[in-house]
Design an enzyme around this catalytic site. Structure first.
Site, PDB file in Angstrom:
ATOM      1  N   SER A   5       0.857  -1.184   0.000  1.00  0.00           N
ATOM      2  CA  SER A   5       0.000   0.000   0.000  1.00  0.00           C
ATOM      3  C   SER A   5       0.896   1.238   0.000  1.00  0.00           C
ATOM      4  CB  SER A   5      -0.933  -0.008   1.217  1.00  0.00           C
ATOM      5  OG  SER A   5      -0.271   0.471   2.358  1.00  0.00           O
ATOM      6  N   VAL A  28       8.253   2.111   5.032  1.00  0.00           N
ATOM      7  CA  VAL A  28       9.319   1.110   5.161  1.00  0.00           C
ATOM      8  C   VAL A  28      10.553   1.534   4.366  1.00  0.00           C
ATOM      9  CG1 VAL A  28       7.731  -0.782   5.640  1.00  0.00           C
ATOM     10  CG2 VAL A  28       8.517  -0.401   3.296  1.00  0.00           C
ATOM     11  N   VAL A  30       1.324   4.296   1.369  1.00  0.00           N
ATOM     12  CA  VAL A  30       1.946   4.925   2.528  1.00  0.00           C
ATOM     13  C   VAL A  30       2.953   3.993   3.182  1.00  0.00           C
ATOM     14  CG1 VAL A  30       1.547   5.852   4.834  1.00  0.00           C
ATOM     15  CG2 VAL A  30       0.057   6.486   2.948  1.00  0.00           C
ATOM     16  N   CYS A  31       2.574   2.696   3.292  1.00  0.00           N
ATOM     17  CA  CYS A  31       3.516   1.736   3.869  1.00  0.00           C
ATOM     18  C   CYS A  31       4.807   1.749   3.093  1.00  0.00           C
ATOM     19  CB  CYS A  31       2.968   0.315   3.805  1.00  0.00           C
ATOM     20  SG  CYS A  31       1.463   0.101   4.680  1.00  0.00           S
ATOM     21  N   GLY A  32       4.675   1.824   1.752  1.00  0.00           N
ATOM     22  CA  GLY A  32       5.878   1.821   0.924  1.00  0.00           C
ATOM     23  C   GLY A  32       6.810   2.925   1.328  1.00  0.00           C
TER      24      GLY A  32
END
Lengths: 158, 180
Positions: free
Chosen positions: A43, A50, A45-47
């Site tokens: 997803s 992390v 934002v997660c990208g």
């Protein structure tokens, strides 16, 4: 129940990071640990989140801290995601029973069926010293983690 | 839990890369990555904003290379610093954003040659990584200031969480100017 608060002993767990490897919390005893719960691999934002943390592993290590990412995705998904993003820290699969670790830390989001976007900083004894739950669509950045680690650097040894 | 926009933790200083009058009432600061397509898209918009606001705006650029996803970003940032060591930071900054498909090591040397830089010095500085600590300093200052992706903008020290299309960016800057 809300996210576990500072002063709480972090619940131990053992989760798969690859099909034949597991990582357990107690293995990190004697080191500080950052737990990054996030809703899902891939997803947007997660990208960003992390990816950012992946660039900061050396800063985290300067504070004697390791980083673990945790989501409800399966190990094969984690493997593909880590390879694509060239991640240099383990992604743990909170997959079976689904979200059990997120629930133990008070950060399971039932409507979405994923964990919240939550951060925990643990000290060398496995005690939670800082926790933060971000709005699910907002990348919390890393400034809070670094401040928490600096706070531990300045804290008297227990 | 505070929802206030994060603030710049490292104030703009003389050793920053600054375009525009030092005493301009508005400061737009970007944390950027030369290989990031969004930063590339923002570049001409920033140029237009600078043209419209003229002496009211100074623009500051700091490095935020996401090296694992952008394998050329770190070398490109150091190349801009190496050009800066020869007084040509902004020319290299502009060339890199205008040639994001040409960021291999050979391309960086070509850019340096076209800018008329001392190539021997440029290549040596890139090879020895002499500018890596500066790039890292920028990166870490960004992290501490709440940068969570690229590009990230700060207007007079406060993170701009709106869009960076022409209307949004210019509107935000003009609003700060009116409030000043």
């Amino acid at each position: 129940m809300g996210a576990l608060q500072p002063g709480t002993k972090a619940p131990d767990f053992s989760l798969h990071t690859t099909p034949d490897q597991s990582v357990a919390l107690h293995e990190f005893c004697g080191r500080r640990l950052i737990l990054c719960f996030y809703p899902a691999d891939w997803s947007p934002v997660c990208g960003d989140q992390v990816t950012l943390y992946n660039e900061l592993l050396s800063e985290f290590r300067q504070h004697n801290a390791d980083l673990l990412g945790i989501s409800v995705d399966g190990v094969w998904c984690h493997l593909a995601y880590a390879k694509d993003r060239k991640l240099h820290f383990p992604l743990l699969s909170d997959f079976e029973p689904k979200g059990a670790v997120a629930r133990a830390y008070g950060v399971y989001h039932t409507p979405l069926g994923t964990s919240e976007r939550a951060l925990f900083v643990l000290d060398e004894t496995g005690t939670i010293r800082w926790s933060y739950v971000s709005p699910i669509g907002v990348n919390p950045g890393a400034d809070g983690i670094l401040e928490a680690l600096e706070g531990l650097d300045g804290a008297p040894k227990s | 839990m505070s929802t206030r926009a994060p603030r710049l933790t490292r104030p703009v200083a003389d050793d920053d890369h600054i375009r525009g009058p030092v005493d301009a009432p508005l400061t737009l600061l970007e944390y950027g990555d030369f290989e990031c397509p969004h930063c590339g898209a923002a570049h001409p918009i920033i140029e237009e904003v600078r043209a419209r606001l003229g002496p009211q705006l100074r623009f500051v650029y700091r490095h935020f290379p996401l090296s694992n996803v952008h394998p050329h970003a770190e070398a490109a940032a150091e190349a801009a610093e190496a050009a800066g060591a020869q007084g040509r930071f902004w020319e290299m900054h502009d060339r890199l954003f205008e040639h994001q498909d040409a960021l291999e090591d050979d391309d960086l040397v070509t850019h340096a040659r076209l800018l008329g830089l001392d190539l021997e010095q440029f290549v040596e500085e890139l090879g020895t990584g002499v500018h890596a600590p500066r790039v890292r300093r920028d990166f870490v200052s960004g992290v501490r200031s709440g940068v969570n992706g690229t590009p990230s903008f700060y207007i007079n020290g406060v993170r701009h969480d709106g869009g960076y299309d022409m209307a949004s960016l210019l509107g935000a800057l003009e609003a700060v100017l009116r409030a000043a």
